[in-house]
Scaffold this motif. Structure first.
Motif, PDB file in Angstrom:
ATOM      1  N   GLU A  12      -3.098  68.313  37.474  1.00  0.00           N
ATOM      2  CA  GLU A  12      -2.006  68.391  36.512  1.00  0.00           C
ATOM      3  C   GLU A  12      -1.806  69.820  36.005  1.00  0.00           C
ATOM      4  O   GLU A  12      -0.669  70.273  35.813  1.00  0.00           O
ATOM      5  CB  GLU A  12      -2.293  67.446  35.346  1.00  0.00           C
ATOM      6  N   ALA A  13      -2.912  70.530  35.819  1.00  0.00           N
ATOM      7  CA  ALA A  13      -2.819  71.929  35.372  1.00  0.00           C
ATOM      8  C   ALA A  13      -2.108  72.773  36.433  1.00  0.00           C
ATOM      9  O   ALA A  13      -1.259  73.610  36.113  1.00  0.00           O
ATOM     10  CB  ALA A  13      -4.218  72.477  35.098  1.00  0.00           C
ATOM     11  N   ASN A  14      -2.440  72.518  37.718  1.00  0.00           N
ATOM     12  CA  ASN A  14      -1.763  73.225  38.809  1.00  0.00           C
ATOM     13  C   ASN A  14      -0.265  72.900  38.794  1.00  0.00           C
ATOM     14  O   ASN A  14       0.585  73.776  38.939  1.00  0.00           O
ATOM     15  CB  ASN A  14      -2.342  72.827  40.173  1.00  0.00           C
ATOM     16  N   TYR A  15       0.028  71.606  38.626  1.00  0.00           N
ATOM     17  CA  TYR A  15       1.415  71.134  38.621  1.00  0.00           C
ATOM     18  C   TYR A  15       2.239  71.858  37.563  1.00  0.00           C
ATOM     19  O   TYR A  15       3.346  72.336  37.822  1.00  0.00           O
ATOM     20  CB  TYR A  15       1.428  69.617  38.387  1.00  0.00           C
ATOM     21  N   HIS A  16       1.654  71.970  36.364  1.00  0.00           N
ATOM     22  CA  HIS A  16       2.376  72.625  35.268  1.00  0.00           C
ATOM     23  C   HIS A  16       2.566  74.108  35.530  1.00  0.00           C
ATOM     24  O   HIS A  16       3.642  74.667  35.265  1.00  0.00           O
ATOM     25  CB  HIS A  16       1.665  72.381  33.939  1.00  0.00           C
ATOM     26  N   LEU A  18       2.846  75.583  38.380  1.00  0.00           N
ATOM     27  CA  LEU A  18       3.892  75.728  39.406  1.00  0.00           C
ATOM     28  C   LEU A  18       5.273  75.498  38.798  1.00  0.00           C
ATOM     29  O   LEU A  18       6.218  76.253  39.062  1.00  0.00           O
ATOM     30  CB  LEU A  18       3.622  74.754  40.561  1.00  0.00           C
ATOM     31  N   LYS A  19       5.390  74.483  37.964  1.00  0.00           N
ATOM     32  CA  LYS A  19       6.684  74.167  37.323  1.00  0.00           C
ATOM     33  C   LYS A  19       7.144  75.317  36.430  1.00  0.00           C
ATOM     34  O   LYS A  19       8.314  75.697  36.438  1.00  0.00           O
ATOM     35  CB  LYS A  19       6.587  72.879  36.503  1.00  0.00           C
ATOM     36  N   GLU A  20       6.201  75.886  35.660  1.00  0.00           N
ATOM     37  CA  GLU A  20       6.530  77.024  34.773  1.00  0.00           C
ATOM     38  C   GLU A  20       7.113  78.181  35.569  1.00  0.00           C
ATOM     39  O   GLU A  20       7.950  78.930  35.088  1.00  0.00           O
ATOM     40  CB  GLU A  20       5.265  77.519  34.054  1.00  0.00           C
ATOM     41  N   ASN A  22       8.745  77.789  38.442  1.00  0.00           N
ATOM     42  CA  ASN A  22       9.822  77.295  39.306  1.00  0.00           C
ATOM     43  C   ASN A  22       9.452  77.312  40.781  1.00  0.00           C
ATOM     44  O   ASN A  22      10.274  77.678  41.643  1.00  0.00           O
ATOM     45  CB  ASN A  22      11.107  78.111  39.101  1.00  0.00           C
ATOM     46  N   VAL A  23       8.224  76.934  41.070  1.00  0.00           N
ATOM     47  CA  VAL A  23       7.780  76.850  42.464  1.00  0.00           C
ATOM     48  C   VAL A  23       7.688  75.378  42.861  1.00  0.00           C
ATOM     49  O   VAL A  23       7.032  74.587  42.173  1.00  0.00           O
ATOM     50  CB  VAL A  23       6.388  77.492  42.660  1.00  0.00           C
ATOM     51  N   ARG A  24       8.353  75.009  43.950  1.00  0.00           N
ATOM     52  CA  ARG A  24       8.243  73.643  44.475  1.00  0.00           C
ATOM     53  C   ARG A  24       7.097  73.623  45.480  1.00  0.00           C
ATOM     54  O   ARG A  24       7.159  74.316  46.509  1.00  0.00           O
ATOM     55  CB  ARG A  24       9.537  73.208  45.161  1.00  0.00           C
ATOM     56  N   ALA A  25       6.049  72.862  45.155  1.00  0.00           N
ATOM     57  CA  ALA A  25       4.886  72.816  46.036  1.00  0.00           C
ATOM     58  C   ALA A  25       4.892  71.540  46.867  1.00  0.00           C
ATOM     59  O   ALA A  25       5.117  70.442  46.352  1.00  0.00           O
ATOM     60  CB  ALA A  25       3.600  72.889  45.216  1.00  0.00           C
ATOM     61  N   ILE A  26       4.668  71.705  48.159  1.00  0.00           N
ATOM     62  CA  ILE A  26       4.657  70.569  49.084  1.00  0.00           C
ATOM     63  C   ILE A  26       3.293  70.469  49.758  1.00  0.00           C
ATOM     64  O   ILE A  26       2.850  71.414  50.414  1.00  0.00           O
ATOM     65  CB  ILE A  26       5.767  70.720  50.128  1.00  0.00           C
ATOM     66  N   SER A  27       2.630  69.330  49.556  1.00  0.00           N
ATOM     67  CA  SER A  27       1.311  69.095  50.139  1.00  0.00           C
ATOM     68  C   SER A  27       1.483  68.510  51.543  1.00  0.00           C
ATOM     69  O   SER A  27       2.099  67.455  51.710  1.00  0.00           O
ATOM     70  CB  SER A  27       0.540  68.109  49.255  1.00  0.00           C
ATOM     71  N   VAL A  28       0.962  69.225  52.541  1.00  0.00           N
ATOM     72  CA  VAL A  28       1.084  68.788  53.930  1.00  0.00           C
ATOM     73  C   VAL A  28      -0.283  68.308  54.422  1.00  0.00           C
ATOM     74  O   VAL A  28      -1.210  69.102  54.608  1.00  0.00           O
ATOM     75  CB  VAL A  28       1.592  69.940  54.825  1.00  0.00           C
ATOM     76  N   ALA A  96      -6.639  79.573  44.456  1.00  0.00           N
ATOM     77  CA  ALA A  96      -5.689  80.141  45.421  1.00  0.00           C
ATOM     78  C   ALA A  96      -4.407  80.588  44.720  1.00  0.00           C
ATOM     79  O   ALA A  96      -3.841  81.642  45.046  1.00  0.00           O
ATOM     80  CB  ALA A  96      -5.372  79.123  46.508  1.00  0.00           C
ATOM     81  N   LEU A  97      -3.961  79.811  43.751  1.00  0.00           N
ATOM     82  CA  LEU A  97      -2.729  80.146  43.029  1.00  0.00           C
ATOM     83  C   LEU A  97      -2.868  81.479  42.300  1.00  0.00           C
ATOM     84  O   LEU A  97      -1.890  82.215  42.125  1.00  0.00           O
ATOM     85  CB  LEU A  97      -2.362  79.034  42.040  1.00  0.00           C
TER      86      LEU A  97
END
Ligand SMILES: Nc1nc2c(ncn2[C@@H]2O[C@H](COP(=O)(O)OP(=O)(O)OP(=O)(O)O)[C@@H](O)[C@H]2O)c(=O)[nH]1
Ligand SMILES: Nc1nc2c(ncn2[C@@H]2O[C@H](COP(=O)(O)OP(=O)(O)OP(=O)(O)O)[C@@H](O)[C@H]2O)c(=O)[nH]1
Ligand SMILES: [Mg+2]
Ligand SMILES: [Mg+2]
Ligand SMILES: [Zn+2]
Ligand SMILES: [Zn+2]
Lengths: 212, 212
Positions: A12-16, A18-20, A22-28, A96-97
């Motif tokens: 969830e911390a990563n998600y936030h 990324l959102k802050e 404006n990065v759309r992250a796609i898990s492959v 990594a982020l």
């Protein structure tokens, strides 16, 4: 606090973060050698005329083969070695982020190791998830891995050019997945012949903001 | 006592039970859909004229697809569902052995789930181990999974009939493995065209005791 709860907290911390930015992250995710890297390479190439800032986080147990392929595509990339861990986890993604320039990034592809069993226990905080399997893994891949397929709503069935050579009907795979996941969507692909790339971009809601 | 030590203890008990009953157990590991079941089916067929009592323990996360295939070959078989576990473990094998008639058995194939990461932490007590990969997983499978390939001395590289179609040179895979494991042996195979079956039986030291 269970281990899954701890993982969810980190995700969830990563998600936030990324959102802050404006990065759309796609898990492959997907099976070993199903075509994850090839598909990401093709999408990057397809998006080159666009103004999209792209980055990749590339997980493998060892080495940096796929990371090097992404660098060659001209995108920012971070290599993560999972070593003895089952698969990529949220803590590794968090680190990594920190090595990526998120301000200039619009789209982040996170390539997991080949593993169809463990990723459900290790959310990473992506906005969208996709599983890449290929016909050469046989017809029964979906029904043998119900957990991951029931909770992932986008599946790419790649290497359809090989269906005859491995005696597999892609429709059986599509049918098994529909039974397991009525919300799920399948994209049939053949990376070598550029089939399914646009359909995948569309399913991921990735649009070209400049030119085409 | 570490978790690996506990696993080794359970594996050792399985090993001794099998030895007491003169059963040679072969652990078949590999990537998802690499051809594990097909290879075992072919070996069973090849051994039909012989006096060999064969059994299988067949692990999959869910379902009993491969178990049914083995039953159709006329051998004793037990299906094990690993569910959310990473791979087959010694405790599951211990329970499976209880459902098999070991007195009439000479040879036991234990097919693991498709997983090239976790099995080194979960020995099952087999006499011999083999990893089955296929060219369709790409050229980098061995170097991406150094742990399992460095500690397993027999590898089958299957589906060599597809090498051209996936742009893979089997010799690259063979070379990577030789670098990682100087003791290791590779058998090139193409199950569909019955290539490599005899070489694999030979590498596993499985002889036909009656006829041919
Ligand atoms: N015939 C065929 N081969 C393909 C296709 N897509 C990928 N391949 C081949 O499949 C192999 C694996 O491709 P990758 O893109 O490296 O797969 P991956 O899922 O990233 O592999 P790992 O990261 O190692 O798990 C390579 O040899 C590719 O050339 C396809 O659509 N058709
Ligand atoms: N072209 C070709 N296809 C093969 C070969 N061996 C197996 N296949 C195909 O590969 C797919 C998987 O074969 P299986 O024997 O079920 O593989 P597996 O490793 O037991 O699969 P899982 O237990 O599901 O991980 C099937 O569609 C087979 O028809 C081969 O040598 N050449
Ligand atoms: Mg890859
Ligand atoms: Mg199988
Ligand atoms: Zn594991
Ligand atoms: Zn795991």
């Amino acid at each position: 606090v269970t281990s899954l709860e701890r993982e969810l907290e980190l995700a969830e911390a990563n998600y936030h973060l990324l959102k802050e930015n404006n990065v759309r992250a796609i898990s492959v995710m997907g099976a070993v050698g199903s075509g994850k890297t090839s598909l990401i390479e093709k999408m990057i190439t397809r998006l080159k005329p666009c103004a999209t800032g792209i980055g990749t986080i590339c997980a493998d147990c060892a080495g940096d083969d796929d990371h090097q392929r992404f660098l060659a595509c001209g995108v920012q990339s971070v290599s993560v070695n999972t070593e003895d861990n089952c698969c990529l986890d949220a803590l590794s993604v968090k680190h990594a982020l920190q090595s990526l320039s998120l301000e200039t990034m619009d789209l982040l592809f996170i390539e997991n190791v080949g593993n169809l069993i463990c990723p459900p226990d290790f959310p990473v905080g992506a906005e969208l998830e996709v599983i890449v399997i290929s016909v050469s893994e046989g017809e029964s891949v979906v029904r043998k891995h119900p957990k991951i397929f029931s909770q992932t709503d986008l599946v790419v069935v790649n290497k359809i050019d090989l269906a005859g050579a491995v005696n597999v009907s892609p429709q059986v795979i599509v049918g098994d997945y529909a039974q397991l996941n009525p919300h799920g969507k399948v994209v049939l692909a053949d990376v070598f012949h550029n089939r399914g790339i646009d359909a995948l971009l569309q399913a991921l809601k990735i649009e070209c903001t400049t030119g085409q």
